[in-house]
Design a protein around this motif. Structure first.
Motif, PDB file in Angstrom:
ATOM      1  N   LYS A  83     -10.467   4.711  -6.340  1.00 35.77           N
ATOM      2  CA  LYS A  83      -9.505   4.758  -5.071  1.00 35.77           C
ATOM      3  C   LYS A  83     -10.352   4.024  -4.094  1.00 35.77           C
ATOM      4  O   LYS A  83      -9.868   3.473  -3.133  1.00 35.77           O
ATOM      5  N   LEU A  84     -11.628   4.100  -3.989  1.00 39.85           N
ATOM      6  CA  LEU A  84     -12.598   3.381  -2.997  1.00 39.85           C
ATOM      7  C   LEU A  84     -12.238   1.914  -3.175  1.00 39.85           C
ATOM      8  O   LEU A  84     -12.232   1.210  -2.332  1.00 39.85           O
ATOM      9  N   ALA A  85     -12.270   1.626  -4.563  1.00 35.28           N
ATOM     10  CA  ALA A  85     -12.272   0.099  -4.888  1.00 35.28           C
ATOM     11  C   ALA A  85     -10.833  -0.418  -4.306  1.00 35.28           C
ATOM     12  O   ALA A  85     -10.845  -1.417  -3.699  1.00 35.28           O
ATOM     13  N   ALA A  86      -9.850   0.348  -4.496  1.00 33.53           N
ATOM     14  CA  ALA A  86      -8.378   0.078  -3.932  1.00 33.53           C
ATOM     15  C   ALA A  86      -8.356  -0.181  -2.283  1.00 33.53           C
ATOM     16  O   ALA A  86      -7.804  -1.007  -1.911  1.00 33.53           O
ATOM     17  N   GLN A  87      -8.995   0.784  -1.844  1.00 33.05           N
ATOM     18  CA  GLN A  87      -9.325   0.698  -0.376  1.00 33.05           C
ATOM     19  C   GLN A  87      -9.997  -0.767   0.117  1.00 33.05           C
ATOM     20  O   GLN A  87      -9.509  -1.153   1.121  1.00 33.05           O
ATOM     21  N   LYS A  88     -10.990  -0.853  -0.689  1.00 33.16           N
ATOM     22  CA  LYS A  88     -11.730  -2.067  -0.176  1.00 33.16           C
ATOM     23  C   LYS A  88     -10.925  -3.262  -0.576  1.00 33.16           C
ATOM     24  O   LYS A  88     -11.055  -4.359   0.141  1.00 33.16           O
ATOM     25  N   HIS A  89     -10.277  -3.490  -1.750  1.00 31.94           N
ATOM     26  CA  HIS A  89      -9.495  -4.372  -2.079  1.00 31.94           C
ATOM     27  C   HIS A  89      -8.495  -4.833  -0.946  1.00 31.94           C
ATOM     28  O   HIS A  89      -8.159  -6.065  -0.581  1.00 31.94           O
ATOM     29  N   LYS A  90      -7.819  -3.641  -0.424  1.00 27.35           N
ATOM     30  CA  LYS A  90      -6.956  -4.144   0.705  1.00 27.35           C
ATOM     31  C   LYS A  90      -7.354  -4.546   2.047  1.00 27.35           C
ATOM     32  O   LYS A  90      -6.837  -5.302   2.727  1.00 27.35           O
ATOM     33  N   ARG A  91      -8.944  -4.094   2.146  1.00 34.31           N
ATOM     34  CA  ARG A  91      -9.540  -4.720   3.415  1.00 34.31           C
ATOM     35  C   ARG A  91     -10.015  -6.239   3.054  1.00 34.31           C
ATOM     36  O   ARG A  91     -10.577  -6.841   3.813  1.00 34.31           O
ATOM     37  N   GLY A  92      -9.875  -6.666   1.913  1.00 29.89           N
ATOM     38  CA  GLY A  92     -10.340  -8.264   1.441  1.00 29.89           C
ATOM     39  C   GLY A  92     -11.475  -8.372   0.739  1.00 29.89           C
ATOM     40  O   GLY A  92     -11.737  -9.559   0.654  1.00 29.89           O
ATOM     41  N   TYR A  93     -11.967  -7.228   0.449  1.00 29.54           N
ATOM     42  CA  TYR A  93     -13.106  -7.526  -0.431  1.00 29.54           C
ATOM     43  C   TYR A  93     -12.598  -7.839  -2.001  1.00 29.54           C
ATOM     44  O   TYR A  93     -11.466  -7.516  -2.505  1.00 29.54           O
TER      45      TYR A  93
END
Length: 80
Positions: A67-77
């Protein structure tokens, strides 16, 4: 569970905005039989900050990590 199996290394670099960040996520066993999601984040070249989120079982910890990885992926990580 092997120690490095669940390690995610993410980076976000944008020279135009002077942005040079990292975000590490790992799932680790605790001393009391549970599991922890360790988050470390900050500017590349620094130690950064660390936070532990505790869970009773590994499946909950892995779900939280994803879940955290998906959130960061949306922010450009992106993966390192």
């Amino acid at each position: 569970m092997e120690p490095d199996d669940d390690l995610l290394l993410l980076k976000r670099v944008d020279p135009g905005r002077n942005m040079n960040r990292f975000y590490h996520l790992s799932v680790e066993p605790t001393l009391f039989g549970g599991f922890a999601v360790r988050r470390t984040w900050g500017r590349l070249g620094t130690w950064g900050r660390t936070r532990l989120d505790l869970f009773a079982d590994v499946s909950s910890a892995l779900a939280h990590q994803q879940k955290l990885a998906a959130q960061k992926h949306k922010r450009g990580y992106r993966p390192e």
